[in-house]
Design a protein around this motif. Sequence first.
Motif, PDB file in Angstrom:
ATOM      1  N   SER A 183      -9.281 -10.684 -30.329  1.00  0.00           N
ATOM      2  CA  SER A 183      -9.992 -11.718 -29.588  1.00  0.00           C
ATOM      3  C   SER A 183     -10.257 -11.291 -28.141  1.00  0.00           C
ATOM      4  O   SER A 183     -11.341 -11.537 -27.594  1.00  0.00           O
ATOM      5  N   VAL A 184      -9.289 -10.624 -27.524  1.00  0.00           N
ATOM      6  CA  VAL A 184      -9.483 -10.196 -26.126  1.00  0.00           C
ATOM      7  C   VAL A 184     -10.572  -9.118 -26.050  1.00  0.00           C
ATOM      8  O   VAL A 184     -11.433  -9.150 -25.173  1.00  0.00           O
ATOM      9  N   LYS A 187     -13.832 -10.759 -26.309  1.00  0.00           N
ATOM     10  CA  LYS A 187     -14.213 -11.463 -25.073  1.00  0.00           C
ATOM     11  C   LYS A 187     -14.903 -10.512 -24.095  1.00  0.00           C
ATOM     12  O   LYS A 187     -15.831 -10.907 -23.377  1.00  0.00           O
ATOM     13  N   LYS A 191     -18.584 -11.052 -22.723  1.00  0.00           N
ATOM     14  CA  LYS A 191     -18.788 -11.169 -21.278  1.00  0.00           C
ATOM     15  C   LYS A 191     -19.857 -10.184 -20.798  1.00  0.00           C
ATOM     16  O   LYS A 191     -20.827 -10.573 -20.148  1.00  0.00           O
ATOM     17  N   GLU A 210     -17.470 -15.042 -30.566  1.00  0.00           N
ATOM     18  CA  GLU A 210     -16.365 -14.163 -30.947  1.00  0.00           C
ATOM     19  C   GLU A 210     -16.482 -13.775 -32.427  1.00  0.00           C
ATOM     20  O   GLU A 210     -16.248 -12.621 -32.799  1.00  0.00           O
ATOM     21  N   THR A 358      -7.739 -12.487 -19.613  1.00  0.00           N
ATOM     22  CA  THR A 358      -7.354 -13.849 -20.001  1.00  0.00           C
ATOM     23  C   THR A 358      -7.121 -14.753 -18.782  1.00  0.00           C
ATOM     24  O   THR A 358      -7.291 -15.960 -18.873  1.00  0.00           O
ATOM     25  N   TYR A 363     -14.065 -12.366 -14.651  1.00  0.00           N
ATOM     26  CA  TYR A 363     -15.338 -13.068 -14.821  1.00  0.00           C
ATOM     27  C   TYR A 363     -16.019 -13.364 -13.486  1.00  0.00           C
ATOM     28  O   TYR A 363     -15.354 -13.435 -12.451  1.00  0.00           O
TER      29      TYR A 363
END
Lengths: 455, 166
Positions: A183-184, A187, A191, A210, A358, A363
């Motif tokens: 999942s990371v 991401k 992004k 995802e 996380t 971001y």
Amino acid sequence: MITFGKGNLRIPKWSKRVFMVAGGCTPFRKYYPEYKLEELVMMAYKMMLEENNLKLSPLEIKDSINFAVYGEFADHFQDQLLCEAKIHDYLGLDPLYNVGIKTGGATGGASVLMGAQAIASGYANCCLVAGWERMDEVDTRTGNFYISTAACKDFETRMGRIYSSYYAPMANRFAWAYDLNDSVRAKIAIKNRHYATMNPNAQQPGDHTEEEVLKSRMSAYPLRFLECCAMTAGAASVLLCDEEMAYKLSDHPVEVFIAGGTHTLRVADRRPMDIPLLPNEKPGMYKEFLAKNPRWPGFESFLAARFAAYLTYRMAGIQEPIEELDLVELHDAFTISDVQTYGDIGLRPYGQEVDYVTSGDAYFGGKCPSNLSGGLLGTMHAVGATGIWQSAECLWQVQNKYDQFHGDAKWWKRAGKKKPKNWTSLQVKDAKQALWVSHAGVGSHVTVGILRKAW
Amino acid sequence: MAENYEKAIKTKYIGKPLTLHDEKPAWVVDSPRAMSHIHTYGLLTPFFQGLTQGKLMATKCTNPKCPHPSVWLPPRADCPDCYERMKWVKVPSQGTIYTFTLVDYAGIGVEMKTPYWQIDVAIKGVDTIFKGYLESGKPEIGMKVKAKFRTENPTHTILDVCWVPA
Ligand SMILES: [Zn+2]
């Protein structure tokens, strides 16, 4: 080497300060039949001369240039030796001397480093740094094979003939050692590809879920297609100057600090060693970490990136990277190479890399956003141009010109696209200092560069 | 030969015309290539010979003054720490999986049928990790494996060794 002599750890010291004043690039594409290579480089070069609010005319700047550095990854792709001579002539710069630089994926960063050295030494006071790659003259799988010859041809190339298969074992080891989940990684792909939707020059922008990332085709487990960068045709350029020339050309020059590190071509040859500490790290802080993972840098981290950061932070006087850097552009050729680098350059201590994403720090709007340009995943990897283009994106951020180069409808038109209705600015407010990482192989050559506002 | 320098000559095109790959937006031509290289294994020849004889040969620095005497697999002839020529040593044909991947989409010319498991193997007494592929089974980190050698019909490449669960 796994232990260092005193001379090995000398911090580079420019004899003269080095500045960057302008950048340019082409739109980036998978296939570029409209233009020959030299025509693409001219496009990037002219954008650099004409669009950066320089105080001299393009031809006056041409009259000021006295050295050129050219980056190209692979003669295989260009199918032309001495491309540098063709390009240099095409730009009308003979008989000024030029050199070609070739350090794999770090070619762009190394080209900026070599240009900076020409300025710092006084050989030149106005230096063109340009790079290119045209990866569209062979089909994708042939391209995959060519790139895999940047693994060891005796012991590795035959094991996959695709570079994802040399990064994927690192991803699996990293996941095992530091608890990184799919999942990371997804991401990061989401992004960077999203930020690419704001970049008119991006080759593979997109808003993905995802699920889409994790269900995209597998390249080498666990790396999926949407976690891998593009093969690109395109070019980029920047202009480096000494102090006097920089302020003559620009009211908004940025100061350049850059250094490099290297490590074995084969990851597997990396013998365990002590971790060279960054200015913000304390002796003994990795005791527990090393008890669990005694093989640093192993398959998890990059000594080349750590060594480059070790030098550059000290050159630039950076004490606490995550606090002092306003943004970073990292070499996200694969989601995993992006994650691995967070520890190497001290955005997080080793073992806590995942937290950089996380926590939201990575971001736009976060503490130190990464790859607002769209990165290699979303925007481009025309290898010889990449590290140069990354530096141009950092330059524009520090000059507060993100909108000028990404929001103006003329760039969308140049790329043959319509500016999206939901376009939003990714200008980091009051950005003063940006870092970019240019990275080769599985960490064979890495440069870490810092651009600092100088007005 | 000398004669030709003195005579007017007529030159004939003996090449193969290129075909047009694309006509728009610009002419793009097909430019086919077929070529062969030779490649020496140099001082590492005993390693590749060793595979065809069913053994893993590594190099070891035996210089008592070496700062970091190591055992190298892949081998290298000269020690990078003290610059002395190293000695050949046979190392165990067993190890444990350090990490792995499944190669699903491979570049052109791949010699194993995809998908297959590529593995990196840690071998006791060897300071480096050794890349290979798992011929059968499913890998996990820490799993024990043993080497299998292609002593018949060797490929004369690194693919003359692979691994199976031990
Ligand atoms: Zn030695």
